[in-house]
Motif scaffolding. Structure first.
Motif, PDB file in Angstrom:
ATOM      1  N   ARG A   1       0.833  -1.205   0.000  1.00 43.06           N
ATOM      2  CA  ARG A   1       0.000   0.000   0.000  1.00 43.06           C
ATOM      3  C   ARG A   1       0.867   1.255   0.000  1.00 43.06           C
ATOM      4  O   ARG A   1       0.570   2.239  -0.693  1.00 43.06           O
ATOM      5  CB  ARG A   1      -0.908   0.013   1.234  1.00 43.06           C
ATOM      6  N   ALA A   2       1.911   1.253   0.805  1.00 41.16           N
ATOM      7  CA  ALA A   2       2.793   2.419   0.881  1.00 41.16           C
ATOM      8  C   ALA A   2       3.447   2.689  -0.471  1.00 41.16           C
ATOM      9  O   ALA A   2       3.467   3.842  -0.957  1.00 41.16           O
ATOM     10  CB  ALA A   2       3.859   2.204   1.955  1.00 41.16           C
ATOM     11  N   ALA A   3       3.994   1.673  -1.104  1.00 39.41           N
ATOM     12  CA  ALA A   3       4.631   1.839  -2.407  1.00 39.41           C
ATOM     13  C   ALA A   3       3.650   2.378  -3.438  1.00 39.41           C
ATOM     14  O   ALA A   3       3.981   3.237  -4.275  1.00 39.41           O
ATOM     15  CB  ALA A   3       5.216   0.507  -2.871  1.00 39.41           C
ATOM     16  N   ASN A   4       2.419   1.895  -3.370  1.00 37.43           N
ATOM     17  CA  ASN A   4       1.365   2.348  -4.272  1.00 37.43           C
ATOM     18  C   ASN A   4       1.114   3.848  -4.093  1.00 37.43           C
ATOM     19  O   ASN A   4       1.058   4.616  -5.075  1.00 37.43           O
ATOM     20  CB  ASN A   4       0.106   1.525  -3.965  1.00 37.43           C
ATOM     21  N   GLN A   5       0.990   4.295  -2.850  1.00 34.01           N
ATOM     22  CA  GLN A   5       0.685   5.702  -2.595  1.00 34.01           C
ATOM     23  C   GLN A   5       1.848   6.624  -2.919  1.00 34.01           C
ATOM     24  O   GLN A   5       1.653   7.739  -3.423  1.00 34.01           O
ATOM     25  CB  GLN A   5       0.256   5.875  -1.138  1.00 34.01           C
ATOM     26  N   PHE A   6       3.061   6.186  -2.671  1.00 32.34           N
ATOM     27  CA  PHE A   6       4.217   7.001  -3.027  1.00 32.34           C
ATOM     28  C   PHE A   6       4.347   7.117  -4.548  1.00 32.34           C
ATOM     29  O   PHE A   6       4.753   8.165  -5.068  1.00 32.34           O
ATOM     30  CB  PHE A   6       5.493   6.400  -2.434  1.00 32.34           C
ATOM     31  N   THR A   7       3.980   6.069  -5.259  1.00 35.39           N
ATOM     32  CA  THR A   7       4.001   6.114  -6.725  1.00 35.39           C
ATOM     33  C   THR A   7       2.960   7.098  -7.244  1.00 35.39           C
ATOM     34  O   THR A   7       3.211   7.859  -8.197  1.00 35.39           O
ATOM     35  CB  THR A   7       3.747   4.706  -7.301  1.00 35.39           C
ATOM     36  N   LEU A   8       1.788   7.099  -6.610  1.00 32.03           N
ATOM     37  CA  LEU A   8       0.746   8.053  -7.004  1.00 32.03           C
ATOM     38  C   LEU A   8       1.199   9.482  -6.719  1.00 32.03           C
ATOM     39  O   LEU A   8       0.956  10.401  -7.523  1.00 32.03           O
ATOM     40  CB  LEU A   8      -0.539   7.742  -6.247  1.00 32.03           C
ATOM     41  N   TYR A   9       1.850   9.697  -5.602  1.00 33.28           N
ATOM     42  CA  TYR A   9       2.392  11.012  -5.248  1.00 33.28           C
ATOM     43  C   TYR A   9       3.396  11.478  -6.306  1.00 33.28           C
ATOM     44  O   TYR A   9       3.371  12.649  -6.746  1.00 33.28           O
ATOM     45  CB  TYR A   9       3.052  10.926  -3.877  1.00 33.28           C
ATOM     46  N   GLN A  10       4.253  10.580  -6.749  1.00 37.59           N
ATOM     47  CA  GLN A  10       5.219  10.928  -7.794  1.00 37.59           C
ATOM     48  C   GLN A  10       4.515  11.319  -9.087  1.00 37.59           C
ATOM     49  O   GLN A  10       4.942  12.249  -9.785  1.00 37.59           O
ATOM     50  CB  GLN A  10       6.165   9.749  -8.035  1.00 37.59           C
ATOM     51  N   SER A  11       3.409  10.627  -9.397  1.00 34.34           N
ATOM     52  CA  SER A  11       2.651  10.957 -10.604  1.00 34.34           C
ATOM     53  C   SER A  11       2.046  12.352 -10.511  1.00 34.34           C
ATOM     54  O   SER A  11       1.986  13.087 -11.509  1.00 34.34           O
ATOM     55  CB  SER A  11       1.552   9.917 -10.821  1.00 34.34           C
ATOM     56  N   LEU A  12       1.607  12.748  -9.323  1.00 35.53           N
ATOM     57  CA  LEU A  12       1.114  14.115  -9.129  1.00 35.53           C
ATOM     58  C   LEU A  12       2.185  15.134  -9.464  1.00 35.53           C
ATOM     59  O   LEU A  12       1.934  16.117 -10.182  1.00 35.53           O
ATOM     60  CB  LEU A  12       0.670  14.304  -7.674  1.00 35.53           C
ATOM     61  N   LEU A  13       3.376  14.919  -8.937  1.00 33.55           N
ATOM     62  CA  LEU A  13       4.463  15.870  -9.153  1.00 33.55           C
ATOM     63  C   LEU A  13       4.838  15.951 -10.631  1.00 33.55           C
ATOM     64  O   LEU A  13       5.145  17.044 -11.138  1.00 33.55           O
ATOM     65  CB  LEU A  13       5.682  15.464  -8.321  1.00 33.55           C
TER      66      LEU A  13
END
Length: 355
Positions: free
Chosen positions: A332-344
């Motif tokens: 779950r953590a890896a998934n959310q950090f990946t989504l955060y990177q996509s935002l940036l």
């Protein structure tokens, strides 16, 4: 658990166990939720996780106040959604504390309701965002300080990162080696903390839902119109940028939040734009200019923060979020950090949707 419910819980709500059908409902991470049906009706029964919600009476009290306020708004024609109201015990209480057998409350069940886990279209996203915006608008004249903080500093990124640092230092389950890359990634986000410290003190306090996941908005399965905003457990005073951010976090990816297909985890710009349209259609006149500007900040903070919470729980031994497999919280953590990177990576076009 169902035997416990039949023998010890249902009688407090005036339900004869022999007449009732009890089945699990939903897939929440925190509380145990059941659907109870009997000849006289149906309701949702929940055992509140008192390790997470250490003041459960405050939780049910907050939800009761919000439900009553929304009922007044609905009677005045100012709230169009259905209201999930508490179902009191025979003694007129909002909940029953059975000690070691749990803290239980019941709420109304809405027939024909339907929830989704992954947004499939911009239309779904806009409809749900409009519902959450309508909810916030109806509560905009409610004094937020009347609500108790059921989880103090719930959306407090510095505190969440401090908890991660403690988990890293302790490494009580010897899991640090497998996730050190993500720990270092979090440490590199100091700029976001600085931006948050500058903006947050200037924002007005509102009543926030604080858990605007797509599955906390019910659709009417007869026509897929918006039916209700549910799960008022984390409603507290706060900043609306976090409610916006949680919609971005849970609406925008084509993958579920625990998907390990990280190459497919991304922010879909058409879904982000739909969230902006729906939310601002309801709140455009309510938000201050700075609140509107803060929505982009809220999207980034929430995506990073929930990743931090999942990562912390993984390091601590999965004591907060329910898991279904080994390493579930790390996934779950890896998934959310990946989504955060996509935002940036998409900052310019996404911010333009808020202009």
């Amino acid at each position: 658990m169902i035997t416990l419910v039949r023998q010890s819980v249902l009688p407090h709500f005036g339900i004869v166990a022999a007449d009732a059908r009890v089945a699990p409902l939903g897939n929440g991470h925190i509380n145990d939720t059941l659907l109870v049906r009997w000849p006289g009706g149906e309701l949702v029964l929940q055992r509140i996780n008192t390790q997470v919600f250490k003041q459960p009476m405050a939780l049910v009290g907050n939800a009761g106040m919000i439900s009553r306020h929304l009922a007044v708004k609905a009677a005045a024609g100012q709230y169009d959604l259905k209201i999930v109201s508490p179902h009191p015990t025979l003694e007129g209480q909002l909940a029953i504390d059975l000690g070691e057998d749990g803290f239980w409350r019941a709420i109304a069940y809405l027939p024909h309701s339907h929830s989704i886990e992954v947004v499939q279209s911009a239309q779904e996203a806009e409809l749900a965002a409009k519902a959450f915006g309508h909810f916030a608008r109806a509560l905009s004249d409610f004094d937020a300080t009347r609500l108790e903080d059921v989880i103090p500093q719930f959306h407090h990124l510095p505190g969440r990162i401090a908890a991660l640092k403690q988990a890293v230092a302790a490494d009580s389950r010897h899991r640090l080696a497998q996730c050190r890359t993500w720990v270092d990634f979090v440490r590199a986000q100091q700029g976001l903390l600085s931006e948050l410290a500058q903006v947050s003190p200037q924002l007005p306090l509102r009543i926030c839902h604080n858990d605007t996941k797509i599955n906390n908005m019910l659709f009417d399965k007869r026509d897929m119109s918006g039916m209700a905003v549910i799960d008022l457990d984390t409603c507290m005073k706060g900043h609306l940028m976090y409610d916006f951010g949680d919609m971005v976090r849970t609406f925008c990816s084509p993958e579920a939040e625990d998907s390990t297909a990280l190459t497919r985890v991304r922010v879909r710009p058409e879904i982000f734009a739909a969230i902006c349209r729906g939310y601002l259609a309801e709140l455009g006149e309510v938000l201050t200019p700075l609140e509107k500007q803060s929505l982009w900040l809220g999207a980034r903070v929430i995506c990073l923060m929930i990743g931090v919470r999942f990562l912390t729980d993984h390091l601590n031994g999965d004591v907060y979020f329910h898991i279904q497999r080994e390493g579930h919280n790390l996934d779950r953590a890896a998934n959310q950090f990946t989504l955060y990177q996509s935002l940036l990576e998409q900052e310019a076009p996404l911010k333009a949707c808020l202009a």
